[in-house]
Write a protein that holds these residues in place. Structure first.
Motif, PDB file in Angstrom:
ATOM      1  N   VAL A  10      47.808  85.809  74.095  1.00  0.00           N
ATOM      2  CA  VAL A  10      46.401  85.845  73.045  1.00  0.00           C
ATOM      3  C   VAL A  10      46.873  84.886  71.750  1.00  0.00           C
ATOM      4  CG1 VAL A  10      45.046  87.165  71.569  1.00  0.00           C
ATOM      5  CG2 VAL A  10      45.502  88.098  73.762  1.00  0.00           C
ATOM      6  N   ARG A  28      50.553  91.669  83.143  1.00  0.00           N
ATOM      7  CA  ARG A  28      50.025  91.382  81.787  1.00  0.00           C
ATOM      8  C   ARG A  28      49.909  92.825  81.363  1.00  0.00           C
ATOM      9  NH1 ARG A  28      48.401  86.293  80.838  1.00  0.00           N
ATOM     10  NH2 ARG A  28      48.133  84.883  82.935  1.00  0.00           N
ATOM     11  N   ASP A  60      44.174  89.876  76.666  1.00  0.00           N
ATOM     12  CA  ASP A  60      44.124  88.900  77.995  1.00  0.00           C
ATOM     13  C   ASP A  60      44.369  89.692  79.280  1.00  0.00           C
ATOM     14  OD1 ASP A  60      46.984  89.098  77.315  1.00  0.00           O
ATOM     15  OD2 ASP A  60      47.418  87.407  78.622  1.00  0.00           O
ATOM     16  N   GLY A  97      40.821  84.979  77.954  1.00  0.00           N
ATOM     17  CA  GLY A  97      41.696  84.426  79.159  1.00  0.00           C
ATOM     18  C   GLY A  97      41.591  85.101  80.430  1.00  0.00           C
ATOM     19  N   SER A  98      42.624  85.671  80.801  1.00  0.00           N
ATOM     20  CA  SER A  98      42.488  86.322  82.288  1.00  0.00           C
ATOM     21  C   SER A  98      41.487  87.661  82.117  1.00  0.00           C
ATOM     22  CB  SER A  98      43.967  86.838  82.708  1.00  0.00           C
ATOM     23  OG  SER A  98      44.701  85.776  83.123  1.00  0.00           O
ATOM     24  N   SER A 151      38.669  87.354  80.486  1.00  0.00           N
ATOM     25  CA  SER A 151      37.442  87.133  80.077  1.00  0.00           C
ATOM     26  C   SER A 151      36.487  87.276  80.831  1.00  0.00           C
ATOM     27  CB  SER A 151      37.608  85.742  79.533  1.00  0.00           C
ATOM     28  OG  SER A 151      37.950  85.002  80.776  1.00  0.00           O
TER      29      SER A 151
END
Ligand code: G6P
Ligand code: MG
Length: 210
Positions: A12, A44, A169, A188-189, A191
């Motif tokens: 992030v 993550r 993220d 990011g991932s 989103s």
């Protein structure tokens, strides 16, 4: 009303999520354990120990607690080697400008990260003294998707959870935000994660949400 923003760190504020991947990959290759970017997505926001358990699902032998500790140490040594090359240039102008703009609007800003390397990373990128609060892997007993790290961050900011945004993220991070009664922003991932209350493609879009 939003009075504060709690930012995840890896993926992030800076791209240390890629360094996590590279370090785990090197550790896994060395031990002959299959690992790829798809499996990495599951790591993550997840603690170091929980990440190792996910990676070891692909191992063809059982690892003792002692061996697991050695693997985590090896990964963290490789990771820290990558971190040692980081500088202030590893924070994008977009992120830095946006953080300053949010601060100028009177918002309180904190970090909420499961990483035990949080302060090391913040100092490498020149942001150790920037935030109003840092809640990280050294002060929590349960990792995301448990909301503890964000609840502690809101406590440091002296704000109610419902008055804070969490920027994440990781799906596990959005789940943690929801579980803690925070407003959430997926980037990011995360989103396109359906549980994220707001979904953004670039960091500066946070300005439009406050
Ligand atoms: C963050 C990252 C995870 C990482 C965790 C622990 O949440 O997104 O990928 O496993 O921190 O990091 P650490 O630096 O303590 O190993
Ligand atoms: Mg992250």
């Amino acid at each position: 009303e939003i009075k504060g923003i709690i930012f995840d760190l890896d993926g992030v504020i800076c791209s240390t999520d890629e360094y996590h991947y590279q370090a785990w990959k090197k550790m896994a290759d060395h031990d002959g354990i299959y690992f790829d970017r798809k499996i990495n997505e599951r790591l993550r926001g997840v603690s170091r120990a929980a990440s190792l358990e996910i990676i070891l699902e692909k191992a063809d032998k059982q690892y003792s607690d002692e061996e697991k500790l050695a693997l985590m140490t090896k990964k963290n040594d490789l990771y820290k080697e990558l971190l040692s090359a980081m500088t202030e240039a590893d924070v994008s102008k977009e992120v830095l400008d946006t953080l300053k703009e949010l601060r100028a609007k009177g918002l309180k800003l904190a970090i909420g990260s499961s990483s035990q390397n949080t302060k090391l990373i913040l100092s490498r990128i020149g942001l150790l003294d920037f935030f109003d609060g840092i809640s990280d892997g050294t002060i929590i007993s349960q990792s995301k998707p448990n909301p503890e790290v964000f609840i502690k961050a809101a406590g440091i900011l002296q704000l109610k959870n419902e008055n804070c945004f969490v920027v994440e993220d990781a799906e596990a991070g959005i789940d943690a935000a929801v579980a803690g009664g925070f407003h959430s922003i997926g980037i990011g991932s995360a989103s396109s994660y359906e549980k994220a209350e707001h979904k953004i493609n670039s960091f500066r879009e946070i300005i439009n949400l406050v």
